[in-house]
Design a protein around this motif. Structure first.
Motif, PDB file in Angstrom:
ATOM      1  N   ARG A 113       0.892  -1.134   0.049  1.00  0.00           N
ATOM      2  CA  ARG A 113      -0.074   0.144  -0.165  1.00  0.00           C
ATOM      3  C   ARG A 113       0.795   1.177  -0.123  1.00  0.00           C
ATOM      4  O   ARG A 113       1.962   1.327   0.831  1.00  0.00           O
ATOM      5  CB  ARG A 113      -0.917   0.127   1.210  1.00  0.00           C
ATOM      6  CG  ARG A 113      -1.840  -1.081   1.479  1.00  0.00           C
ATOM      7  CD  ARG A 113      -2.655  -1.120   2.516  1.00  0.00           C
ATOM      8  NE  ARG A 113      -3.610  -2.198   2.947  1.00  0.00           N
ATOM      9  CZ  ARG A 113      -4.253  -2.673   3.692  1.00  0.00           C
ATOM     10  NH1 ARG A 113      -4.192  -1.655   4.951  1.00  0.00           N
ATOM     11  NH2 ARG A 113      -4.795  -4.054   3.788  1.00  0.00           N
ATOM     12  N   GLY A 120       5.666   1.297  12.277  1.00  0.00           N
ATOM     13  CA  GLY A 120       4.528   0.317  12.251  1.00  0.00           C
ATOM     14  C   GLY A 120       3.742   0.445  10.857  1.00  0.00           C
ATOM     15  O   GLY A 120       2.661  -0.313  10.603  1.00  0.00           O
ATOM     16  N   ARG A 121       4.051   1.463   9.925  1.00  0.00           N
ATOM     17  CA  ARG A 121       3.139   1.405   8.882  1.00  0.00           C
ATOM     18  C   ARG A 121       4.249   1.418   7.561  1.00  0.00           C
ATOM     19  O   ARG A 121       5.173   2.337   7.440  1.00  0.00           O
ATOM     20  CB  ARG A 121       2.425   2.826   8.906  1.00  0.00           C
ATOM     21  CG  ARG A 121       1.318   2.655   7.596  1.00  0.00           C
ATOM     22  CD  ARG A 121       0.716   4.205   7.464  1.00  0.00           C
ATOM     23  NE  ARG A 121      -0.216   4.517   8.316  1.00  0.00           N
ATOM     24  CZ  ARG A 121      -0.625   5.759   8.508  1.00  0.00           C
ATOM     25  NH1 ARG A 121      -0.066   6.655   7.601  1.00  0.00           N
ATOM     26  NH2 ARG A 121      -1.303   5.891   9.376  1.00  0.00           N
ATOM     27  N   PHE A 125       4.545  -4.795   3.627  1.00  0.00           N
ATOM     28  CA  PHE A 125       4.190  -5.229   4.821  1.00  0.00           C
ATOM     29  C   PHE A 125       3.591  -6.737   4.834  1.00  0.00           C
ATOM     30  O   PHE A 125       3.260  -6.929   3.403  1.00  0.00           O
ATOM     31  CB  PHE A 125       3.039  -4.294   5.800  1.00  0.00           C
ATOM     32  CG  PHE A 125       2.059  -4.113   5.263  1.00  0.00           C
ATOM     33  CD1 PHE A 125       1.647  -3.098   4.256  1.00  0.00           C
ATOM     34  CD2 PHE A 125       0.804  -5.035   5.711  1.00  0.00           C
ATOM     35  CE1 PHE A 125       0.369  -3.075   3.720  1.00  0.00           C
ATOM     36  CE2 PHE A 125      -0.537  -4.862   5.074  1.00  0.00           C
ATOM     37  CZ  PHE A 125      -0.569  -3.755   4.164  1.00  0.00           C
ATOM     38  N   GLN A 127       1.093  -9.994   5.834  1.00  0.00           N
ATOM     39  CA  GLN A 127      -0.137 -10.224   6.636  1.00  0.00           C
ATOM     40  C   GLN A 127      -0.167 -11.753   6.624  1.00  0.00           C
ATOM     41  O   GLN A 127       0.165 -12.495   5.796  1.00  0.00           O
ATOM     42  CB  GLN A 127      -1.441  -9.725   6.097  1.00  0.00           C
ATOM     43  CG  GLN A 127      -1.533  -8.321   6.107  1.00  0.00           C
ATOM     44  CD  GLN A 127      -2.895  -7.779   5.706  1.00  0.00           C
ATOM     45  OE1 GLN A 127      -3.298  -8.474   4.690  1.00  0.00           O
ATOM     46  NE2 GLN A 127      -3.282  -6.719   6.085  1.00  0.00           N
ATOM     47  N   ALA A 280      -3.304  -1.404  15.715  1.00  0.00           N
ATOM     48  CA  ALA A 280      -3.944  -2.693  15.170  1.00  0.00           C
ATOM     49  C   ALA A 280      -3.127  -3.623  14.889  1.00  0.00           C
ATOM     50  O   ALA A 280      -2.270  -3.270  14.108  1.00  0.00           O
ATOM     51  CB  ALA A 280      -4.915  -2.342  14.180  1.00  0.00           C
ATOM     52  N   ILE A 281      -3.132  -4.777  15.576  1.00  0.00           N
ATOM     53  CA  ILE A 281      -2.354  -5.904  14.931  1.00  0.00           C
ATOM     54  C   ILE A 281      -3.051  -6.986  14.345  1.00  0.00           C
ATOM     55  O   ILE A 281      -2.459  -7.597  13.444  1.00  0.00           O
ATOM     56  CB  ILE A 281      -1.584  -6.678  16.029  1.00  0.00           C
ATOM     57  CG1 ILE A 281      -2.247  -6.752  17.199  1.00  0.00           C
ATOM     58  CG2 ILE A 281      -0.122  -6.068  16.184  1.00  0.00           C
ATOM     59  CD1 ILE A 281      -1.541  -7.637  18.178  1.00  0.00           C
ATOM     60  N   CYS A 282      -4.383  -6.449  14.428  1.00  0.00           N
ATOM     61  CA  CYS A 282      -5.202  -7.517  13.642  1.00  0.00           C
ATOM     62  C   CYS A 282      -6.784  -6.966  13.307  1.00  0.00           C
ATOM     63  O   CYS A 282      -7.187  -6.364  14.047  1.00  0.00           O
ATOM     64  CB  CYS A 282      -5.321  -8.944  14.436  1.00  0.00           C
ATOM     65  SG  CYS A 282      -6.709 -10.087  13.825  1.00  0.00           S
ATOM     66  N   GLY A 283      -7.127  -7.255  12.112  1.00  0.00           N
ATOM     67  CA  GLY A 283      -8.439  -6.627  11.816  1.00  0.00           C
ATOM     68  C   GLY A 283      -9.260  -7.479  10.719  1.00  0.00           C
ATOM     69  O   GLY A 283      -8.656  -8.255   9.954  1.00  0.00           O
ATOM     70  N   ALA A 305      -6.993 -10.299   8.992  1.00  0.00           N
ATOM     71  CA  ALA A 305      -5.700 -10.197   8.621  1.00  0.00           C
ATOM     72  C   ALA A 305      -4.885  -9.854   9.909  1.00  0.00           C
ATOM     73  O   ALA A 305      -5.250  -8.832  10.616  1.00  0.00           O
ATOM     74  CB  ALA A 305      -5.383  -9.578   7.359  1.00  0.00           C
ATOM     75  N   ILE A 306      -3.715 -10.675  10.207  1.00  0.00           N
ATOM     76  CA  ILE A 306      -2.862 -10.246  11.276  1.00  0.00           C
ATOM     77  C   ILE A 306      -1.635  -9.373  10.738  1.00  0.00           C
ATOM     78  O   ILE A 306      -1.231 -10.167   9.311  1.00  0.00           O
ATOM     79  CB  ILE A 306      -2.403 -11.401  12.177  1.00  0.00           C
ATOM     80  CG1 ILE A 306      -3.417 -11.822  12.828  1.00  0.00           C
ATOM     81  CG2 ILE A 306      -1.179 -10.817  12.872  1.00  0.00           C
ATOM     82  CD1 ILE A 306      -3.119 -13.483  13.225  1.00  0.00           C
ATOM     83  N   GLY A 307      -1.026  -8.517  10.968  1.00  0.00           N
ATOM     84  CA  GLY A 307       0.046  -7.664  10.699  1.00  0.00           C
ATOM     85  C   GLY A 307       1.279  -8.512  11.367  1.00  0.00           C
ATOM     86  O   GLY A 307       1.372  -8.053  12.528  1.00  0.00           O
ATOM     87  N   ARG A 310       3.784  -5.529  12.587  1.00  0.00           N
ATOM     88  CA  ARG A 310       3.579  -5.024  14.026  1.00  0.00           C
ATOM     89  C   ARG A 310       3.549  -5.935  15.063  1.00  0.00           C
ATOM     90  O   ARG A 310       3.928  -5.691  16.240  1.00  0.00           O
ATOM     91  CB  ARG A 310       2.026  -4.516  13.725  1.00  0.00           C
ATOM     92  CG  ARG A 310       2.207  -3.022  13.107  1.00  0.00           C
ATOM     93  CD  ARG A 310       0.907  -2.562  13.103  1.00  0.00           C
ATOM     94  NE  ARG A 310       0.613  -1.441  12.029  1.00  0.00           N
ATOM     95  CZ  ARG A 310      -0.444  -1.016  11.609  1.00  0.00           C
ATOM     96  NH1 ARG A 310      -1.474  -1.262  12.196  1.00  0.00           N
ATOM     97  NH2 ARG A 310      -0.415  -0.228  10.460  1.00  0.00           N
TER      98      ARG A 310
HETATM   99  P1  AMP Z   1      -6.367  -4.517   7.204  1.00  0.00           P
HETATM  100  O1  AMP Z   1      -6.050  -5.313   5.932  1.00  0.00           O
HETATM  101  O2  AMP Z   1      -6.233  -2.817   6.670  1.00  0.00           O
HETATM  102  O3  AMP Z   1      -7.603  -4.893   7.700  1.00  0.00           O
HETATM  103  O4  AMP Z   1      -5.273  -4.526   8.188  1.00  0.00           O
HETATM  104  C1  AMP Z   1      -4.889  -5.760   8.939  1.00  0.00           C
HETATM  105  C2  AMP Z   1      -3.622  -5.671   9.416  1.00  0.00           C
HETATM  106  O5  AMP Z   1      -2.590  -5.480   8.762  1.00  0.00           O
HETATM  107  C3  AMP Z   1      -3.557  -4.372  10.662  1.00  0.00           C
HETATM  108  O6  AMP Z   1      -4.001  -4.431  11.801  1.00  0.00           O
HETATM  109  C4  AMP Z   1      -2.005  -4.071  10.695  1.00  0.00           C
HETATM  110  O7  AMP Z   1      -1.571  -5.032  11.480  1.00  0.00           O
HETATM  111  C5  AMP Z   1      -1.448  -4.601   9.319  1.00  0.00           C
HETATM  112  N1  AMP Z   1      -1.164  -3.386   8.423  1.00  0.00           N
HETATM  113  C6  AMP Z   1      -2.251  -2.911   7.638  1.00  0.00           C
HETATM  114  N2  AMP Z   1      -1.702  -1.989   6.722  1.00  0.00           N
HETATM  115  C7  AMP Z   1      -0.434  -2.031   7.060  1.00  0.00           C
HETATM  116  C8  AMP Z   1       0.900  -1.119   7.029  1.00  0.00           C
HETATM  117  N3  AMP Z   1       0.724  -0.127   5.988  1.00  0.00           N
HETATM  118  N4  AMP Z   1       1.972  -1.443   7.547  1.00  0.00           N
HETATM  119  C9  AMP Z   1       2.046  -2.411   8.423  1.00  0.00           C
HETATM  120  N5  AMP Z   1       1.125  -3.222   8.760  1.00  0.00           N
HETATM  121  C10 AMP Z   1      -0.248  -3.028   8.140  1.00  0.00           C
END
Ligand code: AMP
Length: 418
Positions: A113, A120-121, A125, A127, A280-283, A305-307, A310
């Motif tokens: 992305r 952490g961003r 990254f 998942q 957030a580590i998982c969403g 998904a777990i990051g 992070r």
């Molecule tokens: P999402 O796919 O947006 O629902 O995100 C699920 C998990 O992916 C989040 O809780 C983060 O742990 C991780 N994540 C999402 N975007 C990033 C990013 N740009 N960098 C690192 N981890 C990310």
């Protein structure tokens, strides 16, 4: 430095990679106990798939996708998330999956992305994500969230909490949107350009705005739960009930909408206070319309998904990564040509017997060899000097206990600690 890794990406060095792999293996063990099986999909897909699945008015699609035209003039995108690809693969391989009432899949890999990099961003990254396709039961929502919590607990994270909410369905979403719109109307002049543009196009997305100034105006936002239709409300209460039965700690966060449009009913995040702003580590959540939107039959589903980047940060912060270290058992230090030859043969035999061993390639310094042994954090340094060659023995130094002893055969060496 002439070349560096692209902004927002990083090299994952050996120590982290080792912890990373052990962590991923532990997670996969748990997923497999819950009957999830791995699926691997391409890292790039047609850009259209993500536009359709994730939503045109999301940050991911509007601003963050790595899009390129391939040589056949097709618009492709590096995957920004995993669900769209898994659903595409599920539909494309439908005959393979269709017999099962519920299909449980997991994926593991990099996502891309174009975000503003910060702690952490990242722009690349990693998942691990799960998709449970085929049931609308609130047990599935609860069970999958329990699995998420179990993963973090088993990895040693005690402080994580689940934030949960319902974003409704086709029936009640318009009511929720109206509720948000009528609240936002009065604060609109204070909000950022994105919020203003979303006010008409997708007001729910306003809640997902990352602008700290906007966030301060959201505090008084009305509780959306009261706008849920009966089916969504019953589902939400069912999920909460099952979470209570599982003794999982959760809190209802009425501002939680997640950054992807495909969610219906339950959405959730698992957060760690150790992560600061990007906590957030998982969403994940339920997505009951996505499969139909991508061309399949209406099929309910739930995923998260777990990051991993992070997650590693949290494990590190807690000092848990120190406990997970690669350990080589022996460094064999051979002096002179003969010593090097014996060292070479010895490491080969040790490795064939599945014992980790390394050879020290310099033939004239025990001291340098011992320094290397400390750097490598081996358990034993084994010295083969003139005396040892004559006596056909090995001098073994236990580096941790600072003890030295002699063994008189290779078999004896192999059996140390076994
Ligand atoms: P999402 O796919 O947006 O629902 O995100 C699920 C998990 O992916 C989040 O809780 C983060 O742990 C991780 N994540 C999402 N975007 C990033 C990013 N740009 N960098 C690192 N981890 C990310």
């Amino acid at each position: 430095m002439k070349y560096t890794s692209p902004r927002g990406t990083r090299d994952i060095l050996p120590e982290e990679s080792f912890v990373w792999r052990q962590t991923v293996n532990k997670i996969i063990n748990i997923l497999e106990n819950y009957n999830f099986s791995e699926i691997q999909t391409p890292i790039f897909e047609s850009a259209d798939l993500f536009q359709r699945a994730v939503g045109d008015t999301t940050d991911i699609v509007e601003k963050e996708m790595y899009i390129f035209k391939d040589k056949g003039e097709r618009m492709m995108a590096l995957r920004p998330e995993g669900t769209a690809s898994v659903v595409r693969a599920y539909l494309q391989n439908y005959t393979h999956f269709q017999k099962k009432k519920v299909t449980k899949l997991f994926y593991n890999g990099p996502m891309f992305r174009y975000e503003r990099p910060q702690t952490g961003r990242y722009r690349q990254f990693h998942q691990i994500g799960v998709e449970a396709i085929g049931s609308s039961s609130p047990f599935l929502d609860a069970e999958t969230m329990v699995m998420g919590t179990q993963i973090f607990q088993e990895l040693g994270l005690k402080d994580v909490n689940i934030a949960i909410h319902s974003v409704g369905c086709d029936v009640c979403r318009p009511v929720i949107k109206e509720k948000i719109k009528s609240y936002v109307e009065s604060i609109l002049p204070n909000l950022c350009e994105d919020c203003v543009s979303r006010y008409e196009r997708n007001p729910l997305r306003i809640l997902d705005c990352k602008n700290p100034n906007c966030q301060t105006f959201f505090a008084g936002m009305p509780d959306m739960n009261s706008a849920l239709c009966k089916e969504c409300n019953d589902h939400f209460l069912g999920v909460i009930n099952h979470l209570e039965e599982s003794e999982i700690k959760y809190n209802v966060d009425s501002h939680l909408v997640r950054g992807l449009d495909y969610y219906t009913k339950t959405v959730f995040e698992i957060r760690s206070d150790l992560l600061g702003a990007q906590n957030a580590i998982c969403g994940g959540g339920r997505y009951d319309n996505l499969i139909a939107e991508l061309g399949g039959r209406k099929t309910p589903a739930f995923g998260f998904a777990i990051g991993i980047d992070r997650l590693y940060m949290v494990l590190n912060e807690l000092g848990l990564t120190k406990e997970i270290q690669k350990q080589t058992k022996f460094l064999i230090i051979g002096l002179g040509v003969k010593g090097q030859e014996i060292a070479f043969k010895t490491v080969l035999i040790l490795r064939k017997r599945s014992i980790s061993a390394e050879m020290f390639y310099k033939d004239n310094s025990i001291n340098d060899g011992l320094k290397e042994a400390l750097l490598l954090k081996v358990q034993y340094a084994v010295i083969i000097g003139e005396d040892e060659i004559d006596a056909q023995s090995y001098t073994v130094k236990n580096l941790k206990e600072k003890k030295q002893f002699t063994v008189n055969s290779l078999e004896e060496l192999i059996s140390i600690d076994n």
